[in-house]
Scaffold this motif. Structure first.
Motif, short mmCIF file in Angstrom:
data_model
loop_
_atom_site.label_atom_id
_atom_site.label_comp_id
_atom_site.label_asym_id
_atom_site.label_seq_id
_atom_site.Cartn_x
_atom_site.Cartn_y
_atom_site.Cartn_z
N SER A 89 0.81 -1.22 0.00
CA SER A 89 0.00 0.00 0.00
C SER A 89 0.84 1.27 0.00
N SER A 90 2.13 1.16 0.25
CA SER A 90 3.02 2.32 0.25
C SER A 90 4.00 2.30 -0.92
N GLY A 91 3.63 1.62 -1.99
CA GLY A 91 4.52 1.54 -3.15
C GLY A 91 4.87 2.89 -3.73
N ASP A 92 3.90 3.81 -3.76
CA ASP A 92 4.19 5.14 -4.30
C ASP A 92 5.17 5.88 -3.41
N ARG A 93 5.13 5.64 -2.10
CA ARG A 93 6.11 6.25 -1.20
C ARG A 93 7.50 5.71 -1.50
N ARG A 94 7.61 4.41 -1.77
CA ARG A 94 8.91 3.82 -2.12
C ARG A 94 9.44 4.43 -3.42
N LEU A 95 8.55 4.72 -4.36
CA LEU A 95 8.93 5.37 -5.61
C LEU A 95 9.53 6.75 -5.31
N ARG A 96 8.88 7.52 -4.45
CA ARG A 96 9.40 8.84 -4.07
C ARG A 96 10.75 8.71 -3.37
N GLU A 97 10.90 7.69 -2.53
CA GLU A 97 12.18 7.48 -1.84
C GLU A 97 13.29 7.18 -2.85
N LEU A 98 12.98 6.37 -3.86
CA LEU A 98 13.98 6.07 -4.90
C LEU A 98 14.39 7.35 -5.62
#
Length: 82
Positions: A36-45
């Protein structure tokens, strides 16, 4: 850029970006990839320096993302060379 561990959610999101030309938020937010936090991981990358491009899906309000190839990789994609 530091490569995240492959067994982390961030590592799984990066692996998906490396495998496919474009991915949507729905692709990233699956239980098998970023959860559910995949988009947050994208921002972290992106914050870690990974060159990730975003564009609007034609005819939609959704966005899709891709890992921008480095110059050497881009040449291989366009020429088929090695």
């Amino acid at each position: 850029m530091n490569r995240p561990a492959p067994d982390t959610r961030k590592g799984l999101v990066l692996a998906l970006l490396e495998q496919r030309e474009w991915v949507t938020a729905a692709d990233i937010n699956t239980a098998a990839v970023g959860g559910s936090s995949g988009d947050r991981r994208l921002r972290e990358l992106r914050a870690d320096g990974w060159p990730i491009e975003r564009e609007t899906v034609p005819g939609s309000s959704m966005h899709r993302y891709r890992l921008v190839p480095e110059l050497g990789q881009l040449e291989l994609f366009t020429t088929g060379g090695g």
